[in-house]
Design a protein around this motif. Structure first.
Motif, PDB file in Angstrom:
ATOM      1  N   ARG A 144       0.819  -1.222   0.000  1.00  0.00           N
ATOM      2  CA  ARG A 144       0.000   0.000   0.000  1.00  0.00           C
ATOM      3  C   ARG A 144       0.847   1.264   0.000  1.00  0.00           C
ATOM      4  O   ARG A 144       0.532   2.225  -0.692  1.00  0.00           O
ATOM      5  CB  ARG A 144      -0.914   0.018   1.228  1.00  0.00           C
ATOM      6  N   GLU A 145       1.922   1.274   0.789  1.00  0.00           N
ATOM      7  CA  GLU A 145       2.757   2.477   0.868  1.00  0.00           C
ATOM      8  C   GLU A 145       3.430   2.762  -0.476  1.00  0.00           C
ATOM      9  O   GLU A 145       3.596   3.908  -0.875  1.00  0.00           O
ATOM     10  CB  GLU A 145       3.779   2.389   1.997  1.00  0.00           C
ATOM     11  N   LEU A 147       2.142   1.919  -3.423  1.00  0.00           N
ATOM     12  CA  LEU A 147       1.055   2.389  -4.284  1.00  0.00           C
ATOM     13  C   LEU A 147       0.822   3.888  -4.059  1.00  0.00           C
ATOM     14  O   LEU A 147       0.733   4.668  -5.006  1.00  0.00           O
ATOM     15  CB  LEU A 147      -0.232   1.602  -4.013  1.00  0.00           C
ATOM     16  N   ALA A 148       0.774   4.285  -2.793  1.00  0.00           N
ATOM     17  CA  ALA A 148       0.593   5.709  -2.474  1.00  0.00           C
ATOM     18  C   ALA A 148       1.763   6.533  -3.004  1.00  0.00           C
ATOM     19  O   ALA A 148       1.567   7.622  -3.552  1.00  0.00           O
ATOM     20  CB  ALA A 148       0.447   5.885  -0.964  1.00  0.00           C
ATOM     21  N   GLU A 149       2.964   6.001  -2.845  1.00  0.00           N
ATOM     22  CA  GLU A 149       4.142   6.706  -3.366  1.00  0.00           C
ATOM     23  C   GLU A 149       4.045   6.869  -4.888  1.00  0.00           C
ATOM     24  O   GLU A 149       4.298   7.944  -5.421  1.00  0.00           O
ATOM     25  CB  GLU A 149       5.414   5.931  -3.017  1.00  0.00           C
ATOM     26  N   ASN A 150       3.662   5.800  -5.576  1.00  0.00           N
ATOM     27  CA  ASN A 150       3.543   5.865  -7.035  1.00  0.00           C
ATOM     28  C   ASN A 150       2.551   6.941  -7.464  1.00  0.00           C
ATOM     29  O   ASN A 150       2.798   7.677  -8.420  1.00  0.00           O
ATOM     30  CB  ASN A 150       3.125   4.511  -7.609  1.00  0.00           C
ATOM     31  N   LEU A 151       1.449   7.054  -6.755  1.00  0.00           N
ATOM     32  CA  LEU A 151       0.447   8.066  -7.091  1.00  0.00           C
ATOM     33  C   LEU A 151       0.969   9.484  -6.883  1.00  0.00           C
ATOM     34  O   LEU A 151       0.446  10.437  -7.447  1.00  0.00           O
ATOM     35  CB  LEU A 151      -0.831   7.836  -6.290  1.00  0.00           C
ATOM     36  N   GLY A 152       2.019   9.624  -6.094  1.00  0.00           N
ATOM     37  CA  GLY A 152       2.638  10.929  -5.866  1.00  0.00           C
ATOM     38  C   GLY A 152       3.277  11.516  -7.114  1.00  0.00           C
ATOM     39  O   GLY A 152       3.663  12.685  -7.124  1.00  0.00           O
ATOM     40  N   SER A 153       3.378  10.726  -8.169  1.00  0.00           N
ATOM     41  CA  SER A 153       3.935  11.255  -9.425  1.00  0.00           C
ATOM     42  C   SER A 153       2.967  12.203 -10.113  1.00  0.00           C
ATOM     43  O   SER A 153       3.373  13.037 -10.924  1.00  0.00           O
ATOM     44  CB  SER A 153       4.271  10.101 -10.381  1.00  0.00           C
TER      45      SER A 153
END
Length: 187
Positions: A144-145, A147-153
């Motif tokens: 999950r962490e 995934l959240a990091e990836n969305l930060g792009s």
């Protein structure tokens, strides 16, 4: 198709793709089968993956339905301009798998430096590099962490100079996925 839909518990899927071209099955048969499934309402869209330019051209000629998606390996080290241009000619969305080069991206000094300047990780920079080229990256993660990091792009904007600098990371023989059944890749 019926077995897959039954296992999924769905009446239809959003996208049905040829994952790898099969030299044992004529492309005309594969494309006809995809289009038949779309006409039958079992899929909303059809697509192809791991096709070279010649295969894209042939598939489009054979298809009775629009081919909506081309899925290819793409990351900062791999130039795919020829197949991307072919997909764009036919209004196909380009989906990029292995966008983080199977873990090589975090160690890349250029991506680290650009990321640091924006308060982002090298992975976020690599994903944004693709997104700004209208490539839909699909990084694989089970955390999950991450995934959240990836969305930060998504809230990052790379400058033209940064995009050009990242593009210079492309080098020959940087393909990660190339099994024996792979087609002859475009250089």
């Amino acid at each position: 198709m019926d077995e897959s839909l039954e296992r999924l518990g769905l009446p239809w899927v959003d996208l049905l793709m040829i994952h790898w071209p099969n030299a044992q099955v004529p492309l005309s048969e594969s494309i006809a089968a995809l289009c038949k499934m779309k006409k039958a309402g079992l899929t909303k869209h059809v697509g192809v993956a791991n096709f070279n330019v010649a295969m894209i051209e042939e598939a489009v000629k054979l298809a009775s339905q629009p081919i909506a998606v081309l899925q290819i390996e793409t990351h900062p080290y791999l130039g795919q301009s020829k197949v991307i241009a072919a997909a764009r000619r036919y209004d196909m969305a380009v989906v990029g798998y292995c966008p983080l080069a199977r873990g090589k991206v975090p160690a890349e000094a250029v991506l680290q430096r650009i990321g640091k300047a924006h308060g982002k990780t090298p992975a976020q920079v690599a994903l944004r590099f693709l997104e700004q080229q209208q490539i839909i990256p699909i990084p694989r993660t089970s955390k999950r962490e991450r995934l959240a990091e990836n969305l930060g792009s998504l809230d990052l904007k790379l400058s033209e100079a940064e995009m050009a600098e990242i593009a210079k990371l492309q080098r020959p023989n940087s393909r990660i996925v190339s099994p024996p059944q792979a087609p002859q890749w475009d250089a």
